[in-house]
Design a protein around this motif. Structure first.
Motif, PDB file in Angstrom:
ATOM      1  N   MET A 126       9.316 -11.039   3.605  1.00  0.00           N
ATOM      2  CA  MET A 126       7.865 -11.087   3.702  1.00  0.00           C
ATOM      3  C   MET A 126       7.276  -9.894   2.957  1.00  0.00           C
ATOM      4  O   MET A 126       7.808  -8.791   3.018  1.00  0.00           O
ATOM      5  N   LYS A 127       6.185 -10.148   2.271  1.00  0.00           N
ATOM      6  CA  LYS A 127       5.462  -9.071   1.609  1.00  0.00           C
ATOM      7  C   LYS A 127       4.037  -9.021   2.156  1.00  0.00           C
ATOM      8  O   LYS A 127       3.375 -10.055   2.253  1.00  0.00           O
ATOM      9  N   ILE A 128       3.593  -7.838   2.529  1.00  0.00           N
ATOM     10  CA  ILE A 128       2.196  -7.663   2.929  1.00  0.00           C
ATOM     11  C   ILE A 128       1.405  -7.290   1.681  1.00  0.00           C
ATOM     12  O   ILE A 128       1.665  -6.268   1.053  1.00  0.00           O
ATOM     13  N   ILE A 129       0.455  -8.129   1.325  1.00  0.00           N
ATOM     14  CA  ILE A 129      -0.335  -7.915   0.112  1.00  0.00           C
ATOM     15  C   ILE A 129      -1.553  -7.050   0.399  1.00  0.00           C
ATOM     16  O   ILE A 129      -1.881  -6.137  -0.360  1.00  0.00           O
ATOM     17  N   LYS A 130      -2.213  -7.328   1.512  1.00  0.00           N
ATOM     18  CA  LYS A 130      -3.423  -6.581   1.851  1.00  0.00           C
ATOM     19  C   LYS A 130      -3.698  -6.733   3.337  1.00  0.00           C
ATOM     20  O   LYS A 130      -3.384  -7.762   3.929  1.00  0.00           O
ATOM     21  N   ARG A 131      -4.267  -5.706   3.923  1.00  0.00           N
ATOM     22  CA  ARG A 131      -4.680  -5.799   5.325  1.00  0.00           C
ATOM     23  C   ARG A 131      -6.011  -5.098   5.511  1.00  0.00           C
ATOM     24  O   ARG A 131      -6.311  -4.109   4.844  1.00  0.00           O
ATOM     25  N   ASP A 132      -6.791  -5.625   6.435  1.00  0.00           N
ATOM     26  CA  ASP A 132      -8.098  -5.042   6.747  1.00  0.00           C
ATOM     27  C   ASP A 132      -8.354  -5.275   8.233  1.00  0.00           C
ATOM     28  O   ASP A 132      -8.837  -6.334   8.636  1.00  0.00           O
ATOM     29  N   LEU A 133      -7.995  -4.282   9.047  1.00  0.00           N
ATOM     30  CA  LEU A 133      -8.145  -4.387  10.496  1.00  0.00           C
ATOM     31  C   LEU A 133      -9.160  -3.366  10.984  1.00  0.00           C
ATOM     32  O   LEU A 133      -9.222  -2.242  10.478  1.00  0.00           O
ATOM     33  N   ASP A 134      -9.946  -3.754  11.987  1.00  0.00           N
ATOM     34  CA  ASP A 134     -10.909  -2.819  12.557  1.00  0.00           C
ATOM     35  C   ASP A 134     -10.244  -2.001  13.659  1.00  0.00           C
ATOM     36  O   ASP A 134      -9.041  -2.122  13.914  1.00  0.00           O
ATOM     37  N   GLN A 135     -11.014  -1.169  14.349  1.00  0.00           N
ATOM     38  CA  GLN A 135     -10.452  -0.273  15.361  1.00  0.00           C
ATOM     39  C   GLN A 135      -9.908  -1.023  16.570  1.00  0.00           C
ATOM     40  O   GLN A 135      -9.124  -0.474  17.351  1.00  0.00           O
ATOM     41  N   ASN A 136     -10.298  -2.285  16.722  1.00  0.00           N
ATOM     42  CA  ASN A 136      -9.791  -3.105  17.824  1.00  0.00           C
ATOM     43  C   ASN A 136      -8.648  -4.019  17.379  1.00  0.00           C
ATOM     44  O   ASN A 136      -8.304  -4.973  18.076  1.00  0.00           O
ATOM     45  N   SER A 137      -8.093  -3.719  16.196  1.00  0.00           N
ATOM     46  CA  SER A 137      -6.985  -4.502  15.630  1.00  0.00           C
ATOM     47  C   SER A 137      -7.378  -5.939  15.338  1.00  0.00           C
ATOM     48  O   SER A 137      -6.542  -6.848  15.391  1.00  0.00           O
ATOM     49  N   GLY A 138      -8.632  -6.152  15.038  1.00  0.00           N
ATOM     50  CA  GLY A 138      -9.077  -7.463  14.597  1.00  0.00           C
ATOM     51  C   GLY A 138      -9.267  -7.455  13.095  1.00  0.00           C
ATOM     52  O   GLY A 138      -9.568  -6.420  12.504  1.00  0.00           O
ATOM     53  N   GLY A 139      -9.081  -8.613  12.459  1.00  0.00           N
ATOM     54  CA  GLY A 139      -9.259  -8.678  11.018  1.00  0.00           C
ATOM     55  C   GLY A 139      -8.199  -9.540  10.367  1.00  0.00           C
ATOM     56  O   GLY A 139      -7.570 -10.371  11.016  1.00  0.00           O
TER      57      GLY A 139
END
Length: 391
Positions: A1-14
């Motif tokens: 698996m490759k993680i390309i991009k992530r965008d999570l807020d302070q509540n781990s949502g996204g």
């Protein structure tokens, strides 16, 4: 698996955008994606357009869609089926209409959750770092100018990109050209080692191959890298072997006590031995070697004491068929005191070989007769003694 991009807020949502690279990654995604999540990826859809008095015309349009997940279906193959309703505004497609996404290997997908749990994030991270826990790096050098590198742990051999250089055939007139070619070859190998070695906590470097090649490379390695960080802290062992594949070279190397003590009790090594025993027994008496999930489960149900060993792929034991998963878990709990149960990952070399036998094999202590079930997903029996690998 490759993680390309992530965008999570302070509540781990996204959202997290990933690219599955192996079948086991699709299985992980089938466990991560839940009803109510949103999934986005490239897809195609039939669009019906009116042509005035001429009626309508249908075209297939390529686009990126995001759906709210309603159903997830994974049968252990190379495609994960996700169904839901369209939530994005896209030309020619009504919001709220139904659509299916087919998630495949090497196809990027974004998963949007209101909350990612710590365990989900941990599972995702671990799937992206296959070399975590690897303390051995193996190198197979072939005379033709090919070098194969792989990390070794108790579960699998994780392959790295191979190295290929052109080595001219040696004659009395071109010794200098051959020497120069090997120097370039060895330099390329050392460059690759410097790149790969930092990915794990390596304690042992295996240098495998024919003596005429490994002796020269070992000296080159000691001169170029042996005294430098981190290589000066890494023990290296030269293994003389004529094996053409890295997997088989490592198996041969593990007969060396020093190597075996570092690598430890490898599940993939034991799985390889079981597959070899299966081939030998099948050639002697087909009623001693059994294959396909259906047949192995049949023996576990009707005559479990006859079994000595069961080898099963994680695509089955951890697959989407909950009935089979439950059966295997129950049989493991009931009979593990006298049956050796081994699970092997699908992306390992033994796992790939096991797929040719329907992802499960069983060895019995004496001939067992029953009504066999042979599906279309297994190879012809005539090839059972000749299954090989290029790795």
């Amino acid at each position: 698996m490759k993680i390309i991009k992530r965008d999570l807020d302070q509540n781990s949502g996204g959202y997290i955008k990933v690219c599955p690279t192996e079948e086991v990654d699709l299985y992980l995604l089938s466990e991560l994606i839940r009803r109510g999540d949103r999934v986005s990826c490239h897809t195609t859809r039939k669009i019906i357009r009116e042509k005035g008095d001429a009626g309508t015309t249908t075209v297939r349009k390529a686009l990126t869609l995001t759906i709210a997940v309603q159903e997830i279906d994974y049968d252990g193959a190379e495609t994960l089926h996700v169904r839901g309703t369209v939530v994005t505004e896209v030309e020619d497609i009504m919001r709220g209409s139904s659509h299916s996404l087919w998630l495949q290997i090497n196809k990027a997908v974004a998963i949007i959750k209101e909350h990612w749990t710590n365990q989900q994030l941990k599972d995702l991270e671990e799937s992206c770092n296959a070399v975590r826990g690897c303390d051995t790096l193996a190198l197979l050098i072939l005379r033709d100018g090919t070098a194969k590198i792989g990390f070794v742990n108790e579960l699998m051999v994780v392959p790295c990109p191979s190295i290929t250089c052109t080595i001219p055939k040696k004659t009395r007139y071109n010794e200098s050209k051959v020497t120069t070619a090997f120097a370039s070859f060895f330099k390329a190998i050392c460059t690759a080692l410097k790149t790969e070695i930092v990915k794990g906590t390596i304690k042992l470097l295996l240098i495998c191959g024919l003596q005429e090649v490994t002796a020269k490379f070992a000296q080159y390695y000691r001169d170029e890298l042996g005294g430098k960080e981190p290589f000066k802290l890494i023990h290296h062992v030269v293994i003389q072997t004529s094996q053409p594949t890295l997997h088989k070279a490592i198996l041969e190397a593990m007969t060396n006590k020093e190597v075996a003590s570092v690598i430890g009790d490898c599940r993939w090594r034991r799985a390889s031995e079981v597959i070899e025993d299966f081939r030998i027994n099948f050639a002697k008496n087909e009623d001693l070697a059994h294959y396909t999930v259906h047949d192995v489960l049949e023996i576990l149900k009707t005559n479990p004491t006859a079994l000595s060993t069961v080898l099963v792929s994680t695509v089955i034991s951890q697959g989407r068929d909950l009935t089979i998963r439950k059966q295997i878990q129950e049989y493991m709990a009931q009979h593990s005191n006298y049956i050796e149960f081994i699970e092997v990952k699908t992306q390992t070399e033994p796992g790939k070989q096991l797929a040719k036998y329907g992802n499960a094999i069983g060895l019995t202590k004496y001939p067992v007769h029953y009504k066999h079930h042979r599906g279309e997903d297994v190879e012809d029996e005539s090839s059972f003694s000749t299954v090989g690998s290029d790795f």
